[in-house]
Scaffold this motif. Structure first.
Motif, short mmCIF file in Angstrom:
data_model
loop_
_atom_site.label_atom_id
_atom_site.label_comp_id
_atom_site.label_asym_id
_atom_site.label_seq_id
_atom_site.Cartn_x
_atom_site.Cartn_y
_atom_site.Cartn_z
N LEU A 80 1.60 5.27 -19.72
CA LEU A 80 2.04 3.88 -19.82
C LEU A 80 3.26 3.61 -18.94
CD1 LEU A 80 1.83 1.09 -21.06
CD2 LEU A 80 3.20 1.94 -23.00
N GLU A 81 4.20 4.53 -18.98
CA GLU A 81 5.41 4.35 -18.17
C GLU A 81 5.07 4.35 -16.67
OE1 GLU A 81 8.11 7.40 -19.20
OE2 GLU A 81 8.49 6.64 -21.24
N TYR A 82 4.16 5.23 -16.27
CA TYR A 82 3.77 5.30 -14.84
C TYR A 82 3.05 4.02 -14.42
CZ TYR A 82 1.72 6.96 -10.50
OH TYR A 82 1.36 7.09 -9.19
N ALA A 83 2.18 3.50 -15.29
CA ALA A 83 1.46 2.26 -14.95
C ALA A 83 2.41 1.09 -14.83
CB ALA A 83 0.40 1.98 -16.02
N VAL A 84 3.39 0.98 -15.77
CA VAL A 84 4.35 -0.13 -15.71
C VAL A 84 5.21 -0.01 -14.46
CG1 VAL A 84 6.36 -1.14 -16.83
CG2 VAL A 84 4.38 -0.47 -18.20
N GLU A 85 5.62 1.18 -14.12
CA GLU A 85 6.46 1.38 -12.93
C GLU A 85 5.71 1.03 -11.66
OE1 GLU A 85 8.79 5.01 -10.59
OE2 GLU A 85 7.84 5.37 -12.54
N SER A 86 4.44 1.43 -11.57
CA SER A 86 3.64 1.14 -10.39
C SER A 86 3.35 -0.35 -10.25
CB SER A 86 2.31 1.93 -10.42
OG SER A 86 2.58 3.33 -10.46
N ALA A 87 3.09 -0.99 -11.38
CA ALA A 87 2.75 -2.41 -11.34
C ALA A 87 3.94 -3.27 -10.99
CB ALA A 87 2.15 -2.85 -12.67
N GLY A 88 5.13 -2.84 -11.32
CA GLY A 88 6.31 -3.66 -11.09
C GLY A 88 6.98 -3.46 -9.77
N ALA A 89 6.50 -2.51 -8.96
CA ALA A 89 7.17 -2.23 -7.68
C ALA A 89 7.03 -3.39 -6.71
CB ALA A 89 6.61 -0.94 -7.06
N GLU A 90 5.78 -3.87 -6.50
CA GLU A 90 5.56 -4.95 -5.54
C GLU A 90 6.15 -6.26 -6.01
OE1 GLU A 90 4.52 -4.68 -2.57
OE2 GLU A 90 4.20 -2.53 -2.79
N PRO A 91 5.95 -6.68 -7.28
CA PRO A 91 6.61 -7.91 -7.73
C PRO A 91 8.11 -7.86 -7.61
CG PRO A 91 4.87 -7.30 -9.24
CD PRO A 91 5.02 -6.15 -8.31
N ALA A 92 8.69 -6.68 -7.85
CA ALA A 92 10.15 -6.57 -7.73
C ALA A 92 10.59 -6.83 -6.30
CB ALA A 92 10.61 -5.19 -8.18
N LEU A 93 9.82 -6.34 -5.30
CA LEU A 93 10.16 -6.56 -3.90
C LEU A 93 10.06 -8.06 -3.57
CD1 LEU A 93 10.72 -5.67 -0.99
CD2 LEU A 93 8.27 -5.25 -0.72
N THR A 94 8.98 -8.69 -3.99
CA THR A 94 8.80 -10.11 -3.72
C THR A 94 9.90 -10.95 -4.36
OG1 THR A 94 6.40 -9.75 -3.61
CG2 THR A 94 7.18 -12.02 -3.90
N GLU A 95 10.21 -10.62 -5.63
CA GLU A 95 11.24 -11.38 -6.33
C GLU A 95 12.59 -11.20 -5.67
OE1 GLU A 95 12.66 -14.13 -8.87
OE2 GLU A 95 10.57 -13.54 -8.55
N SER A 96 12.85 -9.99 -5.20
CA SER A 96 14.13 -9.71 -4.54
C SER A 96 14.29 -10.57 -3.29
CB SER A 96 14.20 -8.23 -4.17
OG SER A 96 15.23 -7.97 -3.28
N VAL A 97 13.19 -10.74 -2.52
CA VAL A 97 13.25 -11.55 -1.31
C VAL A 97 13.36 -13.03 -1.66
CG1 VAL A 97 12.01 -12.20 0.79
CG2 VAL A 97 11.99 -9.83 0.02
N ARG A 98 12.65 -13.46 -2.71
CA ARG A 98 12.67 -14.87 -3.11
C ARG A 98 14.07 -15.34 -3.53
NH1 ARG A 98 8.41 -18.06 -3.99
NH2 ARG A 98 6.30 -17.21 -3.80
N GLN A 99 14.85 -14.43 -4.08
CA GLN A 99 16.19 -14.81 -4.53
C GLN A 99 17.07 -15.23 -3.36
OE1 GLN A 99 17.74 -11.53 -6.74
NE2 GLN A 99 16.35 -11.82 -8.49
N ARG A 100 16.79 -14.77 -2.17
CA ARG A 100 17.65 -15.07 -1.02
C ARG A 100 16.97 -15.96 0.02
NH1 ARG A 100 18.13 -9.89 -2.64
NH2 ARG A 100 20.23 -9.16 -3.16
N VAL A 101 15.65 -16.01 0.00
CA VAL A 101 14.89 -16.79 0.98
C VAL A 101 14.07 -17.83 0.22
CG1 VAL A 101 13.18 -16.73 2.82
CG2 VAL A 101 14.79 -14.84 2.57
N GLY A 102 14.31 -19.10 0.53
CA GLY A 102 13.62 -20.15 -0.19
C GLY A 102 12.28 -20.54 0.41
N ASN A 103 12.08 -20.35 1.69
CA ASN A 103 10.83 -20.76 2.33
C ASN A 103 9.72 -19.74 2.04
OD1 ASN A 103 8.99 -20.63 5.00
ND2 ASN A 103 9.67 -22.73 4.60
N PRO A 104 8.58 -20.19 1.50
CA PRO A 104 7.52 -19.24 1.13
C PRO A 104 6.88 -18.56 2.35
CG PRO A 104 6.79 -21.52 0.86
CD PRO A 104 8.26 -21.57 1.10
#
Length: 557
Positions: A361-385
C-alpha cells in the motif's frame, strides 16, 4: 511556356554563315567606297583642271601682245594668233579673248570671231572665276581672268578651257590603283572576318545559332518553372541570373549586375551565396523561411564561368522532421515509462504474494503521488497551463534520460503572459539544449540536472536555464546563435544548429536580449520586455510563419 523554334538551315555552320555575311557586307561597302572615292577624285580633278585653266587665262591676260591687240584696233589679228599660240603650248582647247561689249577677238572656230557671246562678263570685279563650260568645243574645265588696260582698268576677259576628256583620262589611269587598294582592303577584311567567325565559334562552344536559341528557350522555361531558387554568378561574383523562386525566397527584386553584399544584409545567407561559407546543404534561417543553400563552381573546357547557387525552401519539411523527431522522443519516453510501470506492477504483485500488504500500500501511494506532486509543484509558480504542460512534459522526458529538471523557488509566471507562443518556443529549445548538454557531461546516474527560472515582473519577463554540462567554449560565444552552429551531429531526422538561432531571432523580434555564460555549466538568460519596443516590419510580416516553424519541434544546438 516558350515554344521551341524549328531549326532551319542546318547545312550551314555558324562560322560559314558569319563569314559569308561579313564578306557580302565588305564587298558591298568596298564597291560603294570605290564609287564614292572615284566620284571624289573626279571632283578633285575637275577642280585641279579649273585652277589650271584659270592660271593659263591669267598668263594670257598678262601677255603684252594680247593687251596691245585689245587696245589697238589695227592689231586685231594679233590677238587671234597669240591666243592660238598660247592654247597650243598650254594644251588648252581654247583661249577666247572678249572685250567689255562681249565681242570675241579670238576663238578656235574662226567663224565665231567678232560675234557676241551669250554669257555676261563675270570678271568686272577684277577677280578670276572657274567652272565647267559647255561651249562650242564641248565640255571643258573653264577659267576666266580679267584683262587689264594700260590704266589698270578692266578692258576685257580671257576665257580658257581644258577638255574634260583630259580629266577623265587621268581618272581612268588612276582607277586601277584605287581598285587594287580596294581589293587589298577586301582581302584583309575577309581574313579578319574568318578569324572573327572562328573566335565566335569557340566562344559559343561549337553551338549553332538555332541551338543557342533553343538552349535559351529551354533555360528560361526550366529556370522559371522549377520550384527551387537558382542564382548564377559570373567570375567576378556579380549576379547574372535570378529565377522567380529565388526572388521569392530571398526577397530581392533588382539584383542583376550586383554583388550579394549590395542586395543582402550581412549574415549567414550572404556568406553562403558569395562562397565565404563552404560545404554542402548549408542551412540558413531567414525571417520567413528555413533554406538549404548549395553553391557549385561552374567551368567548361577549362574556363571558369562563375558559380551557380541553388536555394531550397525546407521550412515545412524541417518543421515536419522536427515534429517527427519529437514524436519519436515521446514514444521512447512512453516505452520507457511502460517498462517502469511494468516493474512497479511486478513489485506490487511480489509484495502482495508475500503478504506484505502494508508495504504494498505504501509503495502504491508513493508511486501514484510522484507525478501529481511534480505537476502541483509547477502549478504553484506557473499560472499558464500551456507552460505548465511544457515543463512537466520536458521533465518527464528528461527523467527518462537521467536528467532532473527543477523549477526555482523564486519563479513567478502569470496565467496570460505576453509573448506566450514565443516563450513556449524559447523555453522548449533552451530546456532541450540543456538536457543534451547535461547528459553528455554526467559522470554518474542522477548527477545531471537542469535548473529553470521563470520570472514575470511589471516591466519584463526573464527566462534563465542552467545545466550541469560542459558549458559553451569561450571561442564560440560570439557564434553560438548563428544558424548552423552546433557542437554535436544531427540526431535522427532533426537538423541541429537551428534551435538557438531561432531563439535569438524570436528574442530580437520582441526587442529582448539573450546572454550566455562562459565556463562550465552553461547559463542562458533571456529578457523580454512586456511589450514589443519596435519590431521590424519584415519580422511583423513573417511572424506567423516563423512562429509556426518554432512551434513544431525541438531543435538542438
Amino acid at each position: 511556356m516558350f515554344p521551341r523554334t524549328p531549326r532551319r538551315r542546318q547545312g550551314r555552320r555558324l562560322s560559314t554563315r558569319i563569314l559569308a555575311s561579313q564578306v557580302a557586307i565588305l564587298a558591298v561597302t568596298s564597291v560603294i567606297g570605290f564609287i564614292l572615292f572615284a566620284w571624289a577624285q573626279r571632283a578633285q580633278l575637275d577642280n585641279e583642271y579649273e585652277q589650271r585653266a584659270l592660271s593659263i587665262a591669267q598668263v594670257a591676260a598678262g601677255d603684252p601682245q594680247i593687251r596691245e591687240g585689245m587696245t589697238d584696233p589695227a592689231s586685231g589679228s594679233l590677238v587671234q594668233a597669240t591666243a592660238e599660240r598660247i592654247a597650243h603650248s598650254a594644251g588648252a582647247s581654247y583661249v577666247v579673248v572678249i572685250d567689255l561689249n562681249g565681242i570675241r577677238h579670238s576663238h578656235p572656230v574662226i567663224g565665231l570671231v567678232g560675234r557676241r557671246v551669250a554669257e555676261p562678263i563675270v570678271v568686272l570685279d577684277g577677280k578670276g572665276h572657274v567652272g565647267i563650260d559647255q561651249g562650242a568645243t564641248g565640255r571643258s574645265a573653264n577659267g576666266k581672268a580679267p584683262l587689264l588696260g594700260p590704266s589698270g582698268g578692266v578692258i576685257g576677259e580671257v576665257s580658257v578651257g581644258i577638255p574634260e576628256n583630259n580629266a577623265a583620262g587621268k581618272l581612268w589611269r588612276e582607277l586601277p590603283t584605287f581598285a587594287l587598294y580596294a581589293g587589298i582592303a577586301l582581302a584583309v577584311g575577309c581574313a579578319a572576318s574568318y578569324a572573327l567567325a572562328r573566335q565566335l565559334k569557340r566562344s559559343t562552344f561549337g553551338l549553332e545559332l538555332e541551338e543557342i536559341a533553343g538552349l535559351l528557350q529551354d533555360r528560361e522555361a526550366m529556370l522559371h518553372g522549377i520550384r527551387e531558387g537558382v542564382i548564377a554568378f559570373d567570375p567576378r561574383g556579380r549576379i547574372t541570373l535570378v529565377n522567380d523562386e529565388a526572388r521569392r525566397l530571398l526577397q530581392i527584386d533588382t539584383a542583376l549586375g550586383l554583388q550579394p553584399k549590395e542586395v543582402l544584409p550581412e549574415g549567414r545567407l550572404r556568406d553562403a551565396l558569395d562562397g565565404t561559407l563552404t560545404g554542402n546543404d548549408l542551412t540558413v534561417l531567414t525571417d520567413r523561411y528555413c533554406l538549404v543553400v548549395n553553391r557549385m563552381p561552374v567551368g567548361l573546357h577549362g574556363r571558369e564561368l562563375g558559380a551557380v547557387v541553388t536555394v531550397r525552401d525546407r521550412t515545412e519539411m524541417v518543421g515536419l522532421l522536427r515534429e517527427l523527431d519529437s514524436v519519436r522522443g515521446l514514444t521512447d519516453a512512453l516505452r520507457a515509462q511502460q517498462h517502469e510501470f511494468a516493474n512497479r506492477m511486478h513489485i506490487l504483485a511480489g509484495l502482495l504474494d508475500l503478504g506484505e500488504h502494508e508495504a504494498a500500500l505504501e509503495y502504491a501511494v508513493e508511486s501514484a503521488g510522484a507525478e501529481p506532486a511534480l505537476t502541483e509543484s509547477v502549478r504553484q509558480r506557473v499560472g499558464n497551463p500551456l507552460m505548465v504542460g511544457l515543463i512537466v512534459a520536458k521533465s518527464t522526458v528528461a527523467a527518462e534520460r537521467g536528467v532532473r529538471i527543477t523549477l526555482t523557488e523564486e519563479s513567478q509566471f502569470g496565467e496570460q503572459p505576453p509573448h506566450l507562443r514565443g516563450l513556449l518556443t524559447i523555453v522548449g529549445n533552451l530546456l532541450d539544449n540543456a538536457v543534451d548538454a547535461a547528459v553528455s557531461e554526467a559522470a554518474a546516474p542522477g548527477a545531471a540536472h537542469v535548473r529553470l527560472s521563470l520570472l514575470e515582473t511589471r516591466s519584463a519577463i526573464t527566462v534563465q536555464v542552467a545545466d550541469s554540462g560542459p558549458g559553451v567554449p569561450s571561442e564560440a560565444v560570439e557564434s553560438i546563435f548563428e544558424d548552423g552552429w552546433s557542437t554535436r551531429p544531427d540526431r535522427g531526422t532533426a537538423r541541429r544548429g537551428l534551435g538557438l538561432a531561432l531563439v535569438n531571432r524570436l528574442v530580437q523580434h520582441h526587442g529582448g536580449t539573450i546572454t550566455v555564460s562562459r565556463g562550465a555549466g552553461a547559463v542562458f538568460t533571456v529578457t523580454l520586455p512586456l511589450y514589443d519596443s519596435d519590431p521590424a516590419p519584415a519580422a511583423q510580416i513573417a511572424k506567423a510563419n516563423l512562429f509556426e516553424l518554432a512551434a513544431l519541434g525541438d531543435d538542438r544546438w
